[in-house]
Design an enzyme around this catalytic site. Structure first.
Site, PDB file in Angstrom:
ATOM      1  N   HIS A 130     -10.543   6.951   1.741  1.00  0.00           N
ATOM      2  CA  HIS A 130      -9.086   6.796   1.000  1.00  0.00           C
ATOM      3  C   HIS A 130      -9.062   5.721   0.165  1.00  0.00           C
ATOM      4  O   HIS A 130      -9.880   5.002   0.105  1.00  0.00           O
ATOM      5  CB  HIS A 130      -8.026   6.438   2.312  1.00  0.00           C
ATOM      6  N   HIS A 171     -17.583   2.218   0.758  1.00  0.00           N
ATOM      7  CA  HIS A 171     -16.820   0.882   1.617  1.00  0.00           C
ATOM      8  C   HIS A 171     -17.061   1.104   3.168  1.00  0.00           C
ATOM      9  O   HIS A 171     -17.065   2.329   3.579  1.00  0.00           O
ATOM     10  CB  HIS A 171     -14.999   1.019   1.492  1.00  0.00           C
ATOM     11  N   ASP A 187       0.905  -1.326  -0.106  1.00  0.00           N
ATOM     12  CA  ASP A 187      -0.037  -0.008   0.057  1.00  0.00           C
ATOM     13  C   ASP A 187       0.804   1.275  -0.014  1.00  0.00           C
ATOM     14  O   ASP A 187       0.538   2.377   0.613  1.00  0.00           O
ATOM     15  CB  ASP A 187      -0.989  -0.095   1.184  1.00  0.00           C
ATOM     16  N   HIS A 203     -10.605   0.750  -2.964  1.00  0.00           N
ATOM     17  CA  HIS A 203     -11.927   0.622  -2.428  1.00  0.00           C
ATOM     18  C   HIS A 203     -13.083   1.290  -3.084  1.00  0.00           C
ATOM     19  O   HIS A 203     -12.739   2.317  -4.088  1.00  0.00           O
ATOM     20  CB  HIS A 203     -11.996   1.601  -1.219  1.00  0.00           C
ATOM     21  N   LYS A 212      -6.668  -4.975  -3.192  1.00  0.00           N
ATOM     22  CA  LYS A 212      -7.432  -5.296  -2.346  1.00  0.00           C
ATOM     23  C   LYS A 212      -8.487  -4.591  -1.768  1.00  0.00           C
ATOM     24  O   LYS A 212      -8.608  -3.158  -2.069  1.00  0.00           O
ATOM     25  CB  LYS A 212      -6.588  -5.881  -0.993  1.00  0.00           C
ATOM     26  N   ASP A 265      -4.766  -0.781  -1.549  1.00  0.00           N
ATOM     27  CA  ASP A 265      -6.423  -0.694  -1.057  1.00  0.00           C
ATOM     28  C   ASP A 265      -7.078  -0.233  -2.497  1.00  0.00           C
ATOM     29  O   ASP A 265      -6.427   0.865  -3.185  1.00  0.00           O
ATOM     30  CB  ASP A 265      -6.268   0.266   0.058  1.00  0.00           C
ATOM     31  N   CYS A 325      -2.021  -2.694   7.746  1.00  0.00           N
ATOM     32  CA  CYS A 325      -2.029  -3.612   6.616  1.00  0.00           C
ATOM     33  C   CYS A 325      -0.583  -4.404   6.620  1.00  0.00           C
ATOM     34  O   CYS A 325      -0.651  -5.580   5.881  1.00  0.00           O
ATOM     35  CB  CYS A 325      -2.282  -2.743   5.587  1.00  0.00           C
TER      36      CYS A 325
END
Length: 235
Positions: A104, A61, A14, A57, A129, A55, A177
């Protein structure tokens, strides 16, 4: 005696604009400072796989505080301070409580992009992810929901398909993470290292306790000048 097999993989977790100062929506203190070490590791031919995670999203989310209302005030919940309960969409009896965050790394936005300083030309794969808006997914492997498992990214299968034996983890954030990715890597049977200088925490004051918890789950937190990393340089 035959030496144990050593086929290492690097997971760069990330390293995205929204996690980096000065403008990231969820900026981790000193997040950009780890890039020189990460790029050095990415340049090493020793790694058979070099995987970045992101990430990724949807706007709705479940981890975004703005998507929740405090019933007492009828106002949006507050990032960092408030929590929500997440339920396995396939098994209502499996639940857990998670911290809420600012919006984010929304899919296809500038904040979701890997930072330009990252030596992406060395990457072999990128894993996205957190795409299921119903569940949080700190780990690059899957969400913490296990009965049944939800949102498996296929990362474990990728590592096994390339014969990985050892996994080195760097990136952001150390206490979320990075931590859960490393713990899942160890649970999947890989010898797992977090390179301490290659990560930073959302809550730096809690990092010591976080390290102890990771080590209790089979993860080794190592130094960049330690033998586990020097081995990658042929030393």
């Amino acid at each position: 005696m035959t030496e144990p097999r050593f086929r290492p993989a690097l997971l760069v977790v990330d390293m995205q604009e929204d996690f980096c100062p000065p403008t990231g929506a969820l900026a981790v203190p000193e997040g950009r400072s780890i890039i020189p070490l990460i790029n050095t590791l990415l340049s090493l031919p020793t790694f058979h796989l070099k995987i970045a995670t992101k990430d990724w999203h949807p706007p709705d989310h479940i981890s975004f505080a703005s998507n929740h209302t405090d019933p007492a005030t009828n106002k949006p919940k507050q990032p960092f301070l408030d929590t929500t309960t997440i339920t396995n969409p396939h098994n209502p009896s499996e639940t857990y409580t998670t911290r809420l965050w600012p919006v984010h790394c929304v899919q296809s936005t500038a904040g979701a992009q890997l930072i330009p300083d990252l030596a992406t030309g060395h990457l072999t794969h990128t894993v996205e992810k957190g795409q299921d808006g119903r569940v949080e997914m700190y780990s690059a492997f899957s969400s913490p929901l296990r009965d049944p498992r939800v949102s498996d990214s296929g990362l474990a299968a990728l590592l096994r398909s390339r014969g990985a034996t050892h996994v080195y983890v760097v990136g952001l954030a150390a206490d979320y993470c990075v931590r859960y990715t490393a713990e899942d890597a160890a649970a999947e049977g890989f010898e797992t290292y977090v390179v301490e200088e290659g990560t930073r925490a959302v809550d730096p004051g809690l990092w010591g306790a976080c390290k102890a918890e990771m080590e209790g789950k089979g993860v080794s937190v190592v130094r960049a000048d330690g033998p586990e990393v020097r081995r990658l340089f042929g030393e």
